[in-house]
Design a protein around this motif. Structure first.
Motif, mmCIF file in Angstrom:
data_model
loop_
_atom_site.group_PDB
_atom_site.id
_atom_site.type_symbol
_atom_site.label_atom_id
_atom_site.label_comp_id
_atom_site.label_asym_id
_atom_site.label_seq_id
_atom_site.Cartn_x
_atom_site.Cartn_y
_atom_site.Cartn_z
ATOM 1 N N ALA A 152 -6.005 1.907 -1.645
ATOM 2 C CA ALA A 152 -4.844 1.020 -1.461
ATOM 3 C C ALA A 152 -5.175 -0.157 -0.545
ATOM 4 O O ALA A 152 -4.886 -1.312 -0.868
ATOM 5 C CB ALA A 152 -3.661 1.813 -0.913
ATOM 6 N N ASP A 161 2.985 1.824 -3.204
ATOM 7 C CA ASP A 161 2.215 1.882 -4.449
ATOM 8 C C ASP A 161 2.621 0.719 -5.361
ATOM 9 O O ASP A 161 2.900 0.917 -6.549
ATOM 10 C CB ASP A 161 2.441 3.233 -5.158
ATOM 11 C CG ASP A 161 1.229 3.669 -5.980
ATOM 12 O OD1 ASP A 161 0.096 3.327 -5.594
ATOM 13 O OD2 ASP A 161 1.423 4.350 -7.002
ATOM 14 N N THR A 184 -0.900 8.382 -0.846
ATOM 15 C CA THR A 184 -1.182 6.972 -1.084
ATOM 16 C C THR A 184 -2.603 6.850 -1.609
ATOM 17 O O THR A 184 -3.501 7.572 -1.184
ATOM 18 C CB THR A 184 -1.028 6.191 0.234
ATOM 19 O OG1 THR A 184 0.354 6.246 0.603
ATOM 20 C CG2 THR A 184 -1.445 4.739 0.092
ATOM 21 N N ARG A 185 -2.784 5.937 -2.561
ATOM 22 C CA ARG A 185 -4.121 5.782 -3.163
ATOM 23 C C ARG A 185 -5.186 5.528 -2.111
ATOM 24 O O ARG A 185 -4.965 4.744 -1.178
ATOM 25 C CB ARG A 185 -4.124 4.588 -4.121
ATOM 26 C CG ARG A 185 -3.431 4.833 -5.403
ATOM 27 C CD ARG A 185 -3.290 3.513 -6.157
ATOM 28 N NE ARG A 185 -2.064 3.553 -6.919
ATOM 29 C CZ ARG A 185 -2.018 3.729 -8.243
ATOM 30 N NH1 ARG A 185 -3.115 3.796 -8.948
ATOM 31 N NH2 ARG A 185 -0.865 3.793 -8.867
ATOM 32 N N LYS A 235 3.243 10.297 -6.791
ATOM 33 C CA LYS A 235 3.441 8.870 -6.523
ATOM 34 C C LYS A 235 2.768 8.009 -7.595
ATOM 35 O O LYS A 235 3.405 7.148 -8.205
ATOM 36 C CB LYS A 235 2.868 8.521 -5.145
ATOM 37 C CG LYS A 235 3.237 7.138 -4.634
ATOM 38 C CD LYS A 235 2.469 6.814 -3.361
ATOM 39 C CE LYS A 235 3.379 6.727 -2.165
ATOM 40 N NZ LYS A 235 2.677 6.256 -0.939
ATOM 41 N N PHE A 285 1.237 -1.390 -7.083
ATOM 42 C CA PHE A 285 0.162 -1.837 -7.975
ATOM 43 C C PHE A 285 -0.366 -0.605 -8.680
ATOM 44 O O PHE A 285 -0.049 0.524 -8.305
ATOM 45 C CB PHE A 285 -0.979 -2.493 -7.178
ATOM 46 C CG PHE A 285 -1.485 -1.607 -6.078
ATOM 47 C CD1 PHE A 285 -2.503 -0.698 -6.321
ATOM 48 C CD2 PHE A 285 -0.915 -1.641 -4.801
ATOM 49 C CE1 PHE A 285 -2.936 0.158 -5.328
ATOM 50 C CE2 PHE A 285 -1.356 -0.781 -3.804
ATOM 51 C CZ PHE A 285 -2.363 0.120 -4.070
ATOM 52 N N ALA A 331 0.841 -1.204 0.000
ATOM 53 C CA ALA A 331 0.000 0.000 0.000
ATOM 54 C C ALA A 331 0.872 1.249 0.000
ATOM 55 O O ALA A 331 0.658 2.174 -0.778
ATOM 56 C CB ALA A 331 -0.935 -0.007 1.212
#
Lengths: 209, 734
Positions: free
Chosen positions: B15, A150, B11-12, B629, A152, A147
């Motif tokens: 995630a 990143d 961060t996504r 990112k 992915f 996570a």
């Protein structure tokens, strides 16, 4: 007014041999170039399909610590069984040919491609999927690292990547970056987040994150 | 760049869902009573079905229905092309145009039953004589008339190209070939269809739920509002899910006939044969130049294969039309029909194969002139668009060259090919330019501010892995003056405001602009509410005297004077406060493109000439970067994908039947983890507000353009061997 939405015009037919076999007026849609040779019969589809097998066999598996039993189609893969029977949709079907790794699970702790493993052959064994790596709401260190790094993009191969990385670190707790790349090469990532995947596995191995 | 807003390396937001298996993709949707479909594929590549015996399939356990052309589907109309794959509707007749064509659909209670019954369908064919390959189709190549996919000039002339060639002191001429390649996303195409009366809901792996809804509605003769498409997360596509393909319509038809939901997950083989590919191309380029390297003329002739049910030209020649300042030009695109599935957009349509040919040809010219390849490109920089003469909305290509050459260490390149060695390795450097038209599309979004201070963005775009969920949140947070963690987003459903497709690098610029406009609308409405509200500490202030930060509105002149969105909205009982954003691209005085420069180092073992890209550096000019990112990750991925195109990807065909020889990921090689060297990405990161209100442009394609040429040019520098056919496999270097 609009006409009724499209459907198949033919009436429902009963199963069995007495079916309509008339070819409906075959008008090519004005398409040129598909010259018909007009002679001979081409390749026929295989006619020696296997006989219908016994419909189900009882299977018991321990999945993410929970014992589960079900009658399972002997043709069903481990992947389809977990997804369709028990709703564990974390592992993905990418190729159904054992080539992409999206379906990776741990079978008695070892990485396997669940799309080419028949469920009935693993009666009594222990399975861990990506869902089972979360303990009491806490992500596994490998999951946290993926996570944060990143590791992915679309995320479709990620369940397999994460599970594979957990298996890898059991096999080799202190891998070099080159070893990580090599040992993760059974898991395709078409988005190609490969550098971040290596970073994530390296982080998890160091236990830093 | 603000710390938490636009540009931040957040961060996504999804995630955790993606790493724990909780993220729901199309195949993960299970509906009550859902049945499973399997599609039967044609074994021959041309001809017609003499007979189709489905009796054994129908009698097989669990089978609910078997349908084919014999059941005469009553399609309402062929949907509009582009975005519907083919001119022929599935099952409309007994003709076979390619191997793998759907000839029947079997529906059963379980996947295993459906797959088994599909194997029992017995087809007999009257086999035609196929046109198997592009090579065999070339003699009948033709220039297509405008219409459907043919939506750019097939022939372009600028100046007097033939005269300019004749008068050029230096000329290079070569033929380049790119291979038939496949998107190969890890998620196969999936459709689940369910009807309630005349209303159809499709859970479909779609790169454009809004566009595809209209096409499905047309096929079924339904008003658009009777069709709902759902697809928040796409498990990769790279263009394979840009168009609606036959399986989506067939599953919807079967679900209607059977009166229950039906799902199909198409097989990996069907991914290769029925959801498009990038067609092979043969491109001839001739360049005439002055001795100082200034280009006088380019001619670019390109032929690509297409199917017998769609005419789809690859716009390879745009590379020659729009990249360099060249006064004379002639381009022509021709199509050659072969009995293979229909080609489609694949990262990156046109410019991928086109830049391979053009950028290799420029490298050949540089070698001929004894010039530095970067210097040659600088000398021919297009200060305005070379065809229209319009100014660029924003262009920092010279900066890309400068930064790239410096960071890469380009000066260490030896111009004499085959001279740098280390141990048994030959070492080569290569570079290329990247250029891509920035497409704009109408998009809408709403942004709701709630009384609890939370914000919800709603827009019918979808996340394909480009980080869209996160970047759209960052755009909204930045425009509203709230922290990104207060913002959530809902996407991928035609019930939402119509968002942009996730193809053609459209999402960041167009959908981002819609979200920004919606957030600005909500912010403005909140400020108006506050300054007109006697209960607000901001009452009576001019609207432009108020700013917002961290969810708190305050007087610019006296920041202590203010209140939060939450307090304001709660007191006024407004919940939610909705902002609407509609981005409508207008005719522009500018030409808008993205740019970049690629630098690559290859090493090649002299005994086993397998090319390894050990180092690649890209500098990309795509306006402002929304999330450094996710952007870096996406750009690295685009580069690696194109390294695959350069070195290994080819869907090989049987030379007699034209069938794909091995349509599987075991044989269609894509880059794996161990193939990857060091990939560095640098962004110029300057906003282009002439392009759109957000100043961000697409990244997904520009990062991949020119990479295959940079690799081929590096191979030449390493070996002295000019490989003009992709992929550059060891066989071609032996």
């Amino acid at each position: 007014m609009r006409e009724k939405a499209s459907t198949f015009a033919g009436e429902p037919e009963p199963s069995g041999p007495n079916r309509r076999t008339v070819l409906v007026g075959a008008v090519g849609a004005g398409v040129a170039g598909t010259a018909l040779a007009g002679v001979g019969v081409g390749l026929a589809a295989p006619t020696t399909a296997p006989p219908a097998p016994q419909e189900t066999l009882p299977v018991t598996l321990t999945v993410n610590g929970v014992r589960r039993s079900a009658p399972v189609d002997p043709r069903a893969s481990l992947l389809d069984t977990l997804r369709d029977q028990w709703g564990l949709t974390g592992p993905k079907k990418g190729c159904d040919q054992g080539a992409c790794g999206a379906c990776t699970m741990l079978l008695d702790g070892t990485r396997v491609l669940s799309c080419i493993s028949l469920a009935v052959l693993h009666d009594g064994q222990e399975i861990t999927t990506v869902e089972g790596l979360v303990a009491k709401g806490e992500m596994h260190p490998v999951q946290r690292a993926f996570a944060e790094r990143d590791g992915f993009q679309c995320g479709f191969c990620t369940s397999g990547q994460v599970t594979s990385a957990v298996g890898l670190l059991k096999e080799n707790p202190r891998p070099s970056r080159a070893e990580i790349s090599e040992l993760m090469s059974g898991n395709l990532c078409r988005c190609a987040a490969y550098s971040n995947i290596v970073d994530a596995v390296a982080d998890a191995a160091r236990g830093e994150r | 760049m603000s710390e938490q807003g636009i540009g931040a390396a957040l961060t996504r937001v999804e995630a955790r869902d993606k790493v724990t298996g909780a993220a729901r993709y199309t195949a993960d949707v299970v509906l009550p009573g859902m049945a499973y479909a399997a599609l039967v594929s044609s074994q021959v590549s041309a001809g017609r079905l003499r007979s189709l015996d489905v009796s054994a399939a129908k009698a097989a356990p669990g089978v609910l229905g078997v349908f084919s052309h014999l059941d005469r589907p009553t399609w309402h109309r062929v949907p509009a092309i582009p975005y519907f794959g083919e001119t022929r509707m599935p099952f409309s007749d007994d003709r076979i145009h390619h191997a793998g064509q759907h000839i029947a659909i079997v529906v059963a209670s379980t996947r295993q039953q459906a797959a088994h019954a599909a194997a029992l369908v017995k087809a007999e064919y009257e086999a035609g004589k196929p046109v198997p390959t592009l090579e065999k189709a070339l003699p009948s190549a033709y220039v297509a008339a405008q219409g459907n996919y043919v939506n750019f000039p097939q022939e372009t002339v600028r100046g007097t190209p033939e005269e300019a060639l004749a008068g050029s002191p230096v000329r290079v001429k070569a033929e380049y070939r790119t291979a038939l390649i496949s998107h190969a996303p890890i998620e196969p195409s999936v459709t689940t269809a369910t009807w309630e009366g005349d209303e159809l809901t499709l859970y479909d792996t779609s790169q454009a739920v809004v566009v595809h809804r209209g096409l499905v509605a047309t096929a079924f003769g339904l008003p658009e509002d009777k069709v709902r498409l759902v697809c928040p997360l796409i498990g990769g596509a790279f263009g394979a899910k840009t168009h609606v393909w036959g399986h989506t319509l067939l599953v919807a038809l079967a679900a209607r006939r059977l009166g229950r939901p039906v799902q199909v997950v198409i097989t990996r083989k069907q991914m290769f044969t029925t959801t498009g590919h990038q067609p092979p191309t043969v491109q001839r380029i001739e360049i005439g130049a002055e001795r100082d390297g200034r280009l006088r003329v380019i001619t670019h002739d390109s032929t690509n294969s297409t199917s017998f049910v769609a005419e789809r030209p690859e716009n390879t020649v745009l590379s020659s039309v729009a990249t360099y300042a060249v006064p004379n030009l002639r381009t022509r695109v021709r199509l050659a029909r072969m009995n293979f599935g229909t080609p489609t957009a694949m990262r990156t349509p046109g410019d991928g194969p086109g830049s391979f040919a053009l950028e290799c040809a420029l490298d050949e010219l540089a070698h001929e002139l004894g010039a530095d390849p970067v210097e040659l490109r600088r000398r021919n920089h297009a200060d305005v668009h070379p065809q229209s003469g319009k100014p660029w909305s924003g262009k920092n290509l010279l900066e890309c060259y400068r930064i790239g050459a410096e960071r890469f260490g380009w000066h260490r390149r030896d111009r004499r090919p085959g001279t740098r060695r280390e141990g048994n390795d030959l070492i080569g450097y290569g570079m290329a330019t990247a250029r891509r038209v920035e497409h704009h599309r109408a998009a809408e979004s709403t942004v709701d501010i709630r009384t609890d201070g939370g914000v919800v963005v709603r827009t019918a775009t979808q996340d394909i892995g480009g980080g869209t969920l996160t970047t759209m949140i960052q755009v909204a947070a930045d425009a509203l003056g709230v922290a990104p963690d207060k913002v959530t987003i809902t996407v991928g459903d035609t019930d939402l405001p119509p968002g942009a497709p996730t193809f053609g690098s459209i999402t960041s610029g167009s959908n981002g602009s819609a979200v920004r406009l919606a957030a600005q609308d909500a912010r403005g409405a909140a400020i108006r509410l506050a300054v007109g509200d006697k209960g607000s500490p901001l009452h009576g202030l001019a609207e432009d005297a108020v700013d917002v930060r961290d969810g708190r509105l305050f007087a610019k002149a006296d920041p202590r004077r203010g209140e939060t969105y939450a307090v304001l909205l709660t007191r006024n009982r407004v919940n939610p406060l909705r902002g609407n954003g509609k981005y409508s691209p207008a005719e522009s005085q500018y030409e808008t493109s993205t740019f970049g420069a690629h630098f690559t180092e290859v090493r090649i073992d002299r005994d086993l000439p397998r090319v390894r890209v050990v180092r690649h550096l890209a500098v990309i000019d795509c306006g402002i970067v929304l999330n450094t990112k996710t952007a870096r990750n996406q750009a690295q991925g685009g580069i690696i994908g194109s390294i695959g195109v350069a070195l290994m990807e080819e869907l090989r065909q049987d030379p007699v039947s034209g069938r794909a020889l091995a349509p599987a990921l075991t044989d269609y090689h894509v880059p794996v983890n161990a193939d990857i060297g060091q990939i560095d990405v640098h962004f110029v990161n300057k906003p282009d507000h002439n392009s759109n209100p957000l100043g961000a442009k697409g990244l997904g394609e520009i990062c991949s353009i020119g990479v295959s040429a940079a690799v081929a040019n590096a191979v030449f520098n390493a070996t002295g061997r000019r490989i003009r056919d992709l992929p550059i496999t060891p066989r071609r270097l032996l």
